[in-house]
Design a protein around this motif. Structure first.
Motif, mmCIF file in Angstrom:
data_model
loop_
_atom_site.group_PDB
_atom_site.id
_atom_site.type_symbol
_atom_site.label_atom_id
_atom_site.label_comp_id
_atom_site.label_asym_id
_atom_site.label_seq_id
_atom_site.Cartn_x
_atom_site.Cartn_y
_atom_site.Cartn_z
ATOM 1 N N PHE A 1 0.835 -1.297 -0.172
ATOM 2 C CA PHE A 1 -0.095 -0.008 0.012
ATOM 3 C C PHE A 1 0.885 1.305 0.031
ATOM 4 O O PHE A 1 0.637 2.261 -0.613
ATOM 5 N N GLY A 2 1.930 1.323 0.854
ATOM 6 C CA GLY A 2 2.809 2.472 0.935
ATOM 7 C C GLY A 2 3.591 2.535 -0.467
ATOM 8 O O GLY A 2 3.731 3.642 -0.911
ATOM 9 N N ARG A 3 3.810 1.332 -0.951
ATOM 10 C CA ARG A 3 4.915 1.425 -2.284
ATOM 11 C C ARG A 3 3.905 2.014 -3.445
ATOM 12 O O ARG A 3 4.404 2.744 -4.412
ATOM 13 N N ALA A 4 2.636 1.655 -3.459
ATOM 14 C CA ALA A 4 1.641 2.143 -4.315
ATOM 15 C C ALA A 4 1.519 3.667 -4.370
ATOM 16 O O ALA A 4 1.460 4.486 -5.197
ATOM 17 N N ALA A 5 1.506 4.124 -3.115
ATOM 18 C CA ALA A 5 1.520 5.684 -2.954
ATOM 19 C C ALA A 5 2.657 6.241 -3.312
ATOM 20 O O ALA A 5 2.809 7.513 -3.705
ATOM 21 N N MET A 6 3.897 5.670 -2.937
ATOM 22 C CA MET A 6 4.967 6.363 -3.850
ATOM 23 C C MET A 6 5.091 6.443 -5.048
ATOM 24 O O MET A 6 5.801 7.339 -5.554
ATOM 25 N N LEU A 7 4.383 5.293 -5.811
ATOM 26 C CA LEU A 7 4.470 5.505 -7.374
ATOM 27 C C LEU A 7 3.593 6.829 -7.551
ATOM 28 O O LEU A 7 4.112 7.320 -8.482
ATOM 29 N N LEU A 8 2.840 6.988 -7.096
ATOM 30 C CA LEU A 8 2.085 8.345 -7.155
ATOM 31 C C LEU A 8 3.030 9.564 -6.842
ATOM 32 O O LEU A 8 2.958 10.695 -7.336
ATOM 33 N N GLU A 9 3.444 9.448 -5.763
ATOM 34 C CA GLU A 9 4.353 10.411 -5.262
ATOM 35 C C GLU A 9 5.737 10.854 -6.416
ATOM 36 O O GLU A 9 5.942 12.010 -6.486
ATOM 37 N N ALA A 10 6.178 9.799 -7.178
ATOM 38 C CA ALA A 10 7.108 10.126 -7.888
ATOM 39 C C ALA A 10 6.714 10.762 -9.137
ATOM 40 O O ALA A 10 7.574 11.432 -9.753
ATOM 41 N N HIS A 11 5.599 10.935 -9.379
ATOM 42 C CA HIS A 11 4.940 11.746 -10.653
ATOM 43 C C HIS A 11 4.144 12.960 -9.939
ATOM 44 O O HIS A 11 3.125 13.351 -10.791
ATOM 45 N N LEU A 12 4.487 13.447 -9.041
ATOM 46 C CA LEU A 12 3.635 14.647 -8.317
ATOM 47 C C LEU A 12 3.848 15.749 -9.227
ATOM 48 O O LEU A 12 4.938 16.163 -9.853
ATOM 49 N N PRO A 13 2.541 16.605 -9.501
ATOM 50 C CA PRO A 13 2.553 17.636 -10.674
ATOM 51 C C PRO A 13 3.287 18.649 -10.218
ATOM 52 O O PRO A 13 3.418 18.865 -8.774
#
Length: 685
Positions: free
Chosen positions: A597-609
């Protein structure tokens, strides 16, 4: 785990000898300080004062070996000063058994609470109580006791001065912490080549962050290359994960995957080169092949648009790491890096914080409070038994108890076994030398210094090994003064065994088991990770750039909760109690699900606008749903129920109809899938 198996495992752990890199120069410096103090005290004041001052110098040197990011001279001075105060107060009440017992209970209780501030404070405080039990028997008057206290503090001053005058690899601990963090990133990049969803242990990054906090005095002297690479390493981690994960990046096979593997290998080599440069304070030497791979011009034609952007960002971050890792000369009084360093309070400002932490632990259910109560009761019982038993020098029993007892079960039991085994060997060898060779005052002092050197040199190899040297050191030091020469090996060993048995019995009678708390630790981790995921999603609704402080704080809280869970699980593994509703398989599966779950959130963080990018209004609803769902899920975990995610599932379904970006849609599905796995792991628990 049964009691028999738990005892066997802790005994094996306590007697284990580890292969560690030795630091003979640092050990020699500590032994030199001890030799200077003992030699001067013997020549000027005599054996009794020399024994007291030797304990001060010995303990101050041990303090400099503790895993702390504070300056070594500060630790030595703090250890010497606190031991001097403890010894003087102990002597003032030493002739009155009731008063001394009251002081011993109070001092031991406070030393137990000191573990709330961390292991360094706890170890120094416990050692002060143990040494106080020995040194209070040496003076003969109040004035003499004051002189002994002054000499004990002088021993700390000498050790602090030697650290300043004979520096050995200054900033070495901070260099190692930062280099270990970069090396962990390099290892992560290599593992991602073969396992695109490989887990990452955040402990090296957390350790590096702790090491980066400095006092104002340290900030003016810190090497420039220790300023920036840690933050860059933390920003690199989500980029590596997003580049490798086939769910949001390149396909699992094909030319794109081959190029991603090439980029990950090159990133690992660059990070390793930066780690070596920082560890040794040398220029960065980059492998030409890795540099060429990162600069390959046709990467954009092979990778998809999003993967290409991740590759470009990775190359830029690696370039910043290399630039900041280069040794530079600072000018002026401030650090070369324009960003303000993390502040570490000075010792005077730390005292109110220490008191606040100790007061916070004075609550029902606190493991630290239970430890403080246990250790004070056991020390008092050991002291009284030492007075009653006809062995003489009964301080060996309470001294053993206070030195082996820790807030958790496994360390207390393993150290008790190690202490007994080490004392048996050390006291036996030293007593044999004393009884057969009858060394004089100066020869006994020399043998004590030699034993101290052995302890400093071997203390990282295991508690049992170090205790051989410590036991021999005490025998030779007291033999130098003439105290305790008549006590036999059998009596010393029996008193040590008594102290260890009291410590072990106290934990069995009044335990602080971690096993019943596992569900609470798991719920805390789920809550913290949910807040992190919600903070990341909220930044798509209100773009603030990759360096969003709220995302950063949420990530740090999630990491701390994860480490607390891992530590609790490791301690619970060796406890002789039932699982209390969370068996090992369920704990392992639930931990893996929250990590995903944390890794999926990290994937989103990697592409923050970027700041000012067009907002995504639907992300606000997703952020709110993530926060609420994980809060309810954490409550269900505490209540021993399998959490449900119906509301979040509905939100994700609506999210997929409103959002066109494939990355955001896949990441939301990954978040929900991880929570479903958590429910499945806890269904039958």
């Amino acid at each position: 785990m049964s009691w028999l198996r738990a005892l066997r495992e802790t005994a094996r752990s306590g007697l284990a000898v580890e292969r560690r890199r030795l630091a003979p120069v640092v050990a020699a410096r500590g032994a030199l300080g001890l030799a200077l103090v003992v030699g001067f005290s013997l020549a000027v004041f005599g054996p009794a004062v020399a024994a007291s001052s030797a304990f001060g110098a010995f303990q101050a040197a041990i303090a400099t070996f503790q895993r702390s990011w504070r300056p070594r001279p500060t630790l030595a001075l703090a250890s010497g000063a606190s031991l001097a105060v403890s010894t003087f107060l102990g002597y003032l009440t030493g002739t009155h058994t009731v008063l001394f017992l009251a002081l011993l209970i109070l001092w031991t209780f406070l030393s137990g609470l000191a573990w709330a501030a961390g292991p360094t404070a706890g170890i120094i405080a416990s050692s002060n109580v143990a040494i106080m039990l020995v040194t209070v028997t040496l003076p003969t008057s109040v004035a003499t006791a004051a002189g002994h206290a002054v000499m004990i503090f002088a021993g700390g001053v000498v050790q602090a001065a030697l650290v300043v005058l004979l520096p050995v690899r200054p900033w070495g601990a901070q260099r190692d912490a930062l280099a270990d963090a970069l090396a962990a990133e390099a290892d992560y990049a290599r593992r991602l080549r073969h396992d695109p969803v490989a887990p990452f242990d955040p402990v090296p990054l957390m350790t590096a962050r702790s090491a980066a906090a400095v006092t104002p005095r340290q900030a003016r002297r810190r090497p420039a290359e220790l300023h920036g690479p840690r933050r860059l390493a933390e920003r690199i981690r989500p980029v590596l994960a997003s580049l490798a994960d086939p769910a949001v990046g390149a396909p699992a096979e094909g030319p794109q995957r081959d190029r991603v593997r090439e980029l990950l290998a090159a990133a690992a080599e660059v990070l390793d080169a930066a780690a070596r440069a920082i560890r040794h304070g040398a220029p960065v030497r980059l492998p030409p092949a890795a540099v060429a791979a990162l600069r390959t011009p046709d990467t954009g034609t092979i990778l998809s648009e999003r993967s290409h952007r991740a590759a470009l960002r990775l190359a830029a971050l690696l370039g910043d790491v290399v630039e900041t890792a280069e040794p530079r000369t600072e000018t002026g009084d401030g650090p070369a890096d324009p960003s303000a360093p993390r502040a570490r309070p000075t010792l005077p400002r730390l005292l109110p914080l220490l008191v606040a932490r100790m007061r916070a632990e004075a609550r029902p259910g606190s493991a630290v409070l239970r430890h403080a109560l246990r250790v004070s009761a056991v020390t008092a019982a050991g002291y009284l038994l030492g007075l009653v038993l006809p062995f003489g020098h009964g301080y060996w029993a309470p001294m053993t108890s206070v030195m082996v007892m820790r807030p958790d079960f496994s360390q207390t039991y393993s150290r008790s076994v190690a202490r007994f085994g080490g004392t048996l060997v050390g006291v036996g060898l030293a007593s044999a030398v004393v009884q057969t060779a009858h060394p004089g005052t100066y020869l006994s002092a020399g043998l004590a210094v030699l034993c101290a050197f052995g302890m400093y040199l071997l203390m990282r190899m295991g508690y049992a090994v170090s205790q051989v040297c410590v036991a021999a050191y005490v025998v030779f030091l007291l033999g130098m003064e003439g105290s305790g020469v008549t006590q036999t090996v059998r009596e010393r060993v029996l008193l040590t065994l008594l102290g260890g048995l009291l410590a072990m019995l106290s934990y069995a009678v009044y335990p602080a088991w971690e096993t019943p708390r596992l569900r609470g630790r798991l719920a805390d981790w789920l809550t913290a990770t949910g807040r992190y995921a919600a903070a990341v999603a909220a930044r798509y609704a209100d773009p603030a750039g990759p360096g969003s402080p709220d995302v950063r704080e949420a990530l740090l809280s999630a990491r701390a909760a994860r480490v607390a869970w891992q530590d609790a699980l490791a301690r619970a593994t060796h406890e002789p109690v039932r699982h209390r509703g969370l068996p090992h398989a369920a704990a392992e599966g639930a931990g893996h699900a929250i990590a995903e779950f944390g890794r999926a959130a990290m994937l989103l963080e990697a592409h923050l606008p970027e700041h000012g990018a067009p907002p995504l209004p639907a992300a606000a609803g997703l952020a709110e749903a993530l926060g609420e769902a994980t809060e309810r899920g954490a409550k269900a975990v505490r209540e021993r129920k399998a959490p449900a995610w119906d509301d979040l599932c509905a939100t994700v379904t609506a999210w997929e109809t409103e959002v066109t970006d494939p990355l955001l849609r896949k990441a939301a599905r990954l978040l929900l899938a991880a929570l479903d796995d958590l429910s499945a792991a806890l269904t039958d628990a």
